[in-house]
Design a protein around this motif. Structure first.
Motif, mmCIF file in Angstrom:
data_model
loop_
_atom_site.group_PDB
_atom_site.id
_atom_site.type_symbol
_atom_site.label_atom_id
_atom_site.label_comp_id
_atom_site.label_asym_id
_atom_site.label_seq_id
_atom_site.Cartn_x
_atom_site.Cartn_y
_atom_site.Cartn_z
ATOM 1 N N UNK A 198 29.534 26.336 59.791
ATOM 2 C CA UNK A 198 30.671 26.656 58.938
ATOM 3 C C UNK A 198 30.658 28.148 58.642
ATOM 4 N N UNK A 199 31.826 28.778 58.669
ATOM 5 C CA UNK A 199 31.924 30.201 58.358
ATOM 6 C C UNK A 199 33.218 30.436 57.583
ATOM 7 N N UNK A 200 33.127 31.098 56.457
ATOM 8 C CA UNK A 200 34.295 31.351 55.622
ATOM 9 C C UNK A 200 34.301 32.817 55.182
ATOM 10 N N UNK A 201 35.455 33.447 55.260
ATOM 11 C CA UNK A 201 35.607 34.839 54.832
ATOM 12 C C UNK A 201 36.318 34.881 53.481
ATOM 13 N N UNK A 202 35.715 35.579 52.526
ATOM 14 C CA UNK A 202 36.247 35.626 51.162
ATOM 15 C C UNK A 202 36.819 36.999 50.820
ATOM 16 N N UNK A 203 37.305 37.723 51.832
ATOM 17 C CA UNK A 203 37.675 39.125 51.657
ATOM 18 C C UNK A 203 38.670 39.343 50.515
ATOM 19 N N UNK A 204 39.692 38.498 50.393
ATOM 20 C CA UNK A 204 40.703 38.715 49.352
ATOM 21 C C UNK A 204 40.187 38.323 47.966
ATOM 22 N N UNK A 205 39.171 37.452 47.943
ATOM 23 C CA UNK A 205 38.531 37.124 46.666
ATOM 24 C C UNK A 205 37.710 38.312 46.158
ATOM 25 N N UNK A 206 37.139 39.078 47.089
ATOM 26 C CA UNK A 206 36.347 40.241 46.671
ATOM 27 C C UNK A 206 37.254 41.357 46.138
ATOM 28 N N UNK A 207 38.464 41.481 46.695
ATOM 29 C CA UNK A 207 39.431 42.436 46.130
ATOM 30 C C UNK A 207 39.580 42.196 44.632
ATOM 31 N N UNK A 208 39.828 40.929 44.277
ATOM 32 C CA UNK A 208 40.064 40.565 42.878
ATOM 33 C C UNK A 208 38.789 40.729 42.043
ATOM 34 N N UNK A 209 37.646 40.394 42.631
ATOM 35 C CA UNK A 209 36.370 40.533 41.909
ATOM 36 C C UNK A 209 36.101 41.987 41.556
ATOM 37 N N UNK A 210 36.245 42.871 42.548
ATOM 38 C CA UNK A 210 35.987 44.298 42.319
ATOM 39 C C UNK A 210 36.962 44.878 41.302
ATOM 40 N N UNK A 211 38.213 44.442 41.356
ATOM 41 C CA UNK A 211 39.211 44.922 40.400
ATOM 42 C C UNK A 211 38.830 44.506 38.975
ATOM 43 N N UNK A 212 38.344 43.274 38.834
ATOM 44 C CA UNK A 212 37.931 42.785 37.512
ATOM 45 C C UNK A 212 36.720 43.549 36.993
ATOM 46 N N UNK A 213 35.742 43.796 37.879
ATOM 47 C CA UNK A 213 34.558 44.574 37.480
ATOM 48 C C UNK A 213 34.952 45.986 37.060
ATOM 49 N N UNK A 214 35.827 46.610 37.862
ATOM 50 C CA UNK A 214 36.233 47.988 37.580
ATOM 51 C C UNK A 214 36.963 48.086 36.236
ATOM 52 N N UNK A 215 37.862 47.143 35.993
ATOM 53 C CA UNK A 215 38.611 47.154 34.735
ATOM 54 C C UNK A 215 37.670 47.041 33.537
ATOM 55 N N UNK A 216 36.703 46.125 33.629
ATOM 56 C CA UNK A 216 35.756 45.945 32.527
ATOM 57 C C UNK A 216 34.844 47.165 32.370
ATOM 58 N N UNK A 217 34.426 47.719 33.478
ATOM 59 C CA UNK A 217 33.529 48.875 33.430
ATOM 60 C C UNK A 217 34.226 50.076 32.781
ATOM 61 N N UNK A 218 35.472 50.324 33.172
ATOM 62 C CA UNK A 218 36.204 51.474 32.633
ATOM 63 C C UNK A 218 36.501 51.318 31.145
ATOM 64 N N UNK A 219 36.662 50.085 30.706
ATOM 65 C CA UNK A 219 36.845 49.843 29.271
ATOM 66 C C UNK A 219 35.590 50.242 28.491
ATOM 67 N N UNK A 220 34.456 50.187 29.151
ATOM 68 C CA UNK A 220 33.172 50.510 28.510
ATOM 69 C C UNK A 220 32.619 51.857 28.958
#
Length: 229
Positions: A198-220
């Motif tokens: 089985x092989x699955x690519x989560x590339x578009x999920x990582x876009x959203x993950x990084x955006x969420x991390x960046x938003x939280x990081x910049x708030x702090x």
């Protein structure tokens, strides 16, 4: 950098599991916490766990996945990491959750493991190993996994063909790391006799993950400046 403590990571990672890897967004408006729980549930489903099985978590982080596997199944879980800080945290957390009889944590390298496991999982550790050790890793998986076992490997990957590491990334972002192309991974899997089922690519999920991390990081941002130089 995992031994810098929890204060830094708590500024931008999800509050429940402190997952430092790609989340899994089933809906566009989900929170990071919901998406990381989705990721863990998705991994557990793919592992197809059975009661009484022994599970190894290579690069267990702060134990979020190991604890959820224990809660959702009757499996015995061993988590390993090279971060002394993470292992100490996990052992303390296991006692708080009354899971220390079911979940065990060790400060060790995966190459030191010799016991057998029915299930092996590794989330976000493979990119730390280095290309020259890929065959070593998969050989170790083959030797410690039972004949009917399942291994789930989750790694950051490159969509480009194999090539040299970008100098800026190597110097400033990820010293010693290597982001593999799929072809980098397939060859050592085949050479060690393992089968890719089985092989699955989560590339578009990582876009959203990084955006969420960046938003939280910049708030702090100002808090981070006061914590570090």
């Amino acid at each position: 950098h995992y031994d810098r403590g929890e204060d830094l990571y708590d500024l931008f990672l999800d509050k429940k599991h402190r997952q430092y890897s790609c989340a899994y967004f089933l809906k566009d408006n989900e929170s990071l916490e919901e998406a990381q729980q989705n990721k863990i549930n998705h991994v557990i489903k793919k592992l197809n766990l059975r009661s009484g099985q022994k599970v190894l978590d290579i690069g267990c982080g702060w134990g979020g996945l190991a604890f959820e596997i224990a809660k959702q199944s009757q499996c015995e879980v061993t988590g390993i990491s090279l971060s002394e800080n993470q292992i100490n945290y996990c052992k303390k957390k296991a006692k708080e959750l009354n899971l220390d009889n079911q979940v065990n944590f060790k400060l060790c390298d995966y190459r030191e493991i010799s016991e057998k496991f029915q299930r092996i999982v590794s989330i976000g550790a493979f990119e730390h190993f280095g290309k020259k050790f890929y065959k070593t890793f998969f050989n170790k998986i083959k030797s410690i996994m039972t004949e009917e076992g399942i291994c789930l490997l989750h790694t950051i990957g490159s969509v480009d063909p194999p090539g040299p590491i970008q100098p800026f990334i190597q110097k400033r972002i990820f010293p010693g790391g290597k982001i593999p192309s799929l072809s980098d991974i397939i060859m050592p899997i085949e050479k060690t006799g393992l089968i890719l089922a089985d092989c699955e690519t989560l590339i578009h999920h990582y876009d959203k993950t990084l955006a969420a991390w960046l938003e939280r990081f910049l708030k702090n941002k100002e808090k981070v400046k006061s914590m570090y130089n």
